[in-house]
Design an enzyme around this catalytic site. Structure first.
Site, PDB file in Angstrom:
ATOM      1  N   ASP A 243      -7.282 -13.543 -19.473  1.00 50.57           N
ATOM      2  CA  ASP A 243      -8.040 -14.646 -19.017  1.00 50.57           C
ATOM      3  C   ASP A 243      -9.289 -14.818 -19.667  1.00 50.57           C
ATOM      4  OD1 ASP A 243      -8.916 -14.313 -16.052  1.00 50.57           O
ATOM      5  OD2 ASP A 243     -10.210 -14.155 -16.521  1.00 50.57           O
TER       6      ASP A 243
ATOM      7  N   ASP B 170      -1.734  -0.481  -3.822  1.00 47.62           N
ATOM      8  CA  ASP B 170      -1.960   0.302  -5.550  1.00 47.62           C
ATOM      9  C   ASP B 170      -0.554   0.656  -5.759  1.00 47.62           C
ATOM     10  OD1 ASP B 170      -0.346   2.064  -3.728  1.00 47.62           O
ATOM     11  OD2 ASP B 170      -1.875   3.021  -2.661  1.00 47.62           O
TER      12      ASP B 170
ATOM     13  N   GLU C 207      -4.656 -17.765 -21.075  1.00 48.09           N
ATOM     14  CA  GLU C 207      -4.969 -18.163 -19.648  1.00 48.09           C
ATOM     15  C   GLU C 207      -5.700 -19.895 -20.273  1.00 48.09           C
ATOM     16  OE1 GLU C 207      -7.421 -18.890 -15.088  1.00 48.09           O
ATOM     17  OE2 GLU C 207      -8.010 -17.493 -17.168  1.00 48.09           O
TER      18      GLU C 207
ATOM     19  N   GLY D 113      -6.110  -2.196   0.637  1.00 50.91           N
ATOM     20  CA  GLY D 113      -5.462  -0.731   0.535  1.00 50.91           C
ATOM     21  C   GLY D 113      -4.016  -1.130  -0.711  1.00 50.91           C
TER      22      GLY D 113
ATOM     23  N   ASN E 288       0.084  -1.186  -0.046  1.00 51.03           N
ATOM     24  CA  ASN E 288       0.239  -0.183  -0.106  1.00 51.03           C
ATOM     25  C   ASN E 288       0.910   1.225   0.261  1.00 51.03           C
ATOM     26  OD1 ASN E 288      -1.526   2.105   0.601  1.00 51.03           O
ATOM     27  ND2 ASN E 288      -2.375   1.110   2.491  1.00 51.03           N
TER      28      ASN E 288
HETATM   29 CA    CA Z   1      -3.863   2.539  -1.775  1.00 51.00          CA
END
Ligand code: CA
Length: 623
Positions: A333, A166, A362, A164, A139
């Protein structure tokens, strides 16, 4: 008086709003811009806004021609196709939309292309790919954990919700990844997934806008900057895409362009997840329709790739991201689930436009024949399908090696599974292009699979980094992570990395923060990956292996500049092998250097293989 004024203002405002609705306004333009001198001449632009489909478009711009415009079932869309010739130059193309006596103008920007040096480089067997879930890695920016107006915020108390992580967290750890010997990063999808919290869309496979990086990960500009920073240090980035489905909160779902945009919109039908059906010569229409037209899960509407406006949209979206971000490859995917003719067409357009680029599909298949069907140009294939696809995810390799390291040796089990699996490589158009891996975000972690046996884990890693194909390491595997007992299955192997969050009590990103066994695994992998960077035999060399005997397995990677020998012993005893068996490769080589310990041995009449070890040797013909 005030009340009267209010009423008056209100009625004027309503009239203006009504006028807008009648005569249209454009709320969304996809793609948001395009470029001059693109490798494809035509671009589809999807204009969205109230009653915009009732307008006629006109374009007057040097070198740009309006090819066609298509209104659809919903009056709120207009699809405009522009031909952008090499005579055009960068600037703003005014797209005039008129209806009766009113006209509105969309300013569509045509940019100059950036220099393509170090962009869209592709990836191959000289790379080691690091697969991460951006939400779970680090994060770097707690300010984006909650975004006003988005449906889900980070919740560190629930492993099934966003944590969270990123793009800033990745950028801050590029040094770390570089040091670990990773040359490419594959992120699970970073595009917007503004889904309801209870669905758990941190994985990114439920897109709600195909042109936006999810703001909880960062911005489009940040994604591009991250790719530029990776390129500067010689690393590559692979983008995860999904053309099979979207998320049910995608803005299209509130106002579908055409009635056939989504399969089975009126009555829910789930896929049977049986990807083997497509290559199966005996498969029924019933099963095929269920596979291809069924939804992956109720939150993921199944896109209809028989709708040409949709497939044009998806192709333009792909080219836009490649051009905009400079990304080096795509991992597509659920490759077995969409319409296979469309997938081949998509691959062909992308690779014609960007010849150095690479795409891995995939292809979750139980065995080699089922997987090989999806790689391009398979000779002698039953139904004549050419997927055009260069790379597939090699699940059969993964299954065989995971079992091979743990099972007791027999004529059918243990190392023999690996031997037989590789013996089927003649079915692949080019097995060197397969992406090989020990685990990923949808499978149990390899350390758990080998019952937390460190020796078996290291042997598996050794095979990963020395066998044919493009190796991929799943984040956390460098620390020999096992499962955490939390949430569902997925959550057991999608843990956050300690040290990626400011309130963590330790950091696995530093030697001091890692436990002894984590450092042991980390150092072992780092040693091999960094050696591998210059080990051309592992990038390009042919492979030769010998029938496993009694829990041992010997194979070579052979290139004119380098020969590498791998000695594997899964048994509980040290084994001594007669070296004359391997004379066709050992030939005039006199010594072998262990690439982990840097110690050399003289090659003599025998090879000694310590118990539970896979060792890697470079052969030399002089001291
Ligand atoms: Ca974040």
């Amino acid at each position: 008086m005030i009340r009267l004024l209010f009423l008056l203002l209100f009625s004027v405002f309503s009239t203006i709003t009504l006028a807008f609705n009648l005569y249209g306004q454009v709320n969304k333009v996809d793609p948001p811009f395009w470029w001059t001198d693109m490798p494809v001449g035509e671009v589809q632009i999807q204009l969205y806004g109230p009653n915009i489909g009732l307008h006629r478009a006109q374009v007057d711009y040097p070198g740009v021609k309006l090819v066609k415009q298509i209104a659809v079932d919903s009056p709120n869309y207009l699809f405009v196709y522009l031909n952008i010739s090499s005579a055009s130059s960068a600037g703003i193309i005014p797209i005039r939309l008129s209806r009766e006596s009113t006209t509105l103008t969309v300013d569509f920007e045509l940019k100059r292309r950036e220099n393509r040096t170090n962009k869209n480089q592709g990836f191959d067997a000289s790379d080691v790919i690091y697969l991460m879930m951006p939400d779970r890695f680090a994060n770097g920016n707690p300010d984006n954990d909650t975004i006003e107006g988005m449906l889900e915020s980070a919740d560190r108390t629930d492993p099934e919700r966003r944590q969270g992580g990123d793009l800033a967290g990745v950028t801050q750890h590029l040094d770390y990844l570089d040091d670990l010997g990773m040359t490419a990063i594959w992120f699970t999808p970073i595009i917007e997934n503004d889904m309801k919290p209870e669905y758990g869309a941190y994985h990114g496979y439920a897109a709600t806008d195909l042109y936006k990086v999810d703001r909880r990960y960062g911005s489009n500009a940040e994604y591009k900057m991250l790719i530029d920073a990776a390129h500067e240090r010689g690393m590559k980035v692979i983008m995860d895409m999904i053309h099979n489905h979207i998320g049910d909160q995608h803005w299209w779902m509130r106002d579908l362009p055409t009635q056939d945009w989504i399969h089975n919109i009126d009555e829910y039908m789930q896929t049977n997840y049986q990807g083997s059906i497509v290559a199966d010569p005996y498969s029924s229409d019933y099963d095929m329709i269920k596979l291809v037209d069924g939804w992956f899960v109720p939150e993921m509407p199944d896109l209809n790739q028989d709708e040409p406006l949709l497939t044009d949209y998806l192709i333009i979206n792909t080219l836009w991201w490649i051009e905009y971000s400079g990304v080096d490859g795509i991992r597509m995917d659920t490759y077995l689930y969409p319409d296979k003719k469309y997938m081949a067409e998509w691959v062909e357009v992308v690779l014609t436009a960007y010849p150095d680029f690479n795409i891995v599909g995939e292809a979750w298949a139980i065995n080699t024949p089922a997987a090989a069907y999806w790689q391009y140009d398979l000779p002698g294939q039953g139904d004549g399908y050419d997927s055009k696809l260069p790379s597939i995810t090699d699940f059969p390799w993964s299954f065989a090696v995971r079992d091979g390291m743990t099972e007791e040796f027999s004529w059918e089990n243990g190392l023999m599974k690996i031997y037989y699996m590789l013996g089927q490589d003649h079915l692949y158009a080019n097995a060197m292009k397969n992406v090989i891996f020990l685990d990923n975000h949808d499978m149990s972690r390899v350390y758990e699979h080998v019952n937390k046996n460190v020796a078996a884990f290291k042997m598996a890693i050794t095979l990963l980094l020395t066998q044919r194909g493009i190796p991929q390491i799943y984040y956390g595997t460098e620390f020999m992570f096992g499962h955490e007992n939390r949430g569902g299955d997925d959550e057991a192997w999608r843990q956050t990395l300690p040290g990626g969050w400011t309130d963590d009590t330790r950091s696995v990103f530093t030697e001091k923060g890692r436990t002894e066994s984590e450092n042991d695994a980390f150092n072992y992998i780092r040693r091999l990956t960094n050696w591998r960077k210059t080990a051309i035999a592992t990038h390009q060399g042919s492979m030769k292996h010998f029938v496993p005997e009694d829990g041992t397995y010997v194979y070579f990677r052979i290139h004119e500049q380098q020969t590498v020998m791998v000695l594997v012993n899964t048994s509980n005893e040290e084994k001594t092998l007669d070296a004359t068996r391997f004379q066709e490769v050992l030939g005039d080589f006199t010594t072998a250097k262990n690439v982990i310990t840097n110690t050399s041995i003289d090659l003599g009449a025998t090879l000694v293989l310590p118990s539970k070890e896979a060792s890697v040797w470079e052969l030399k013909d002089e001291l």
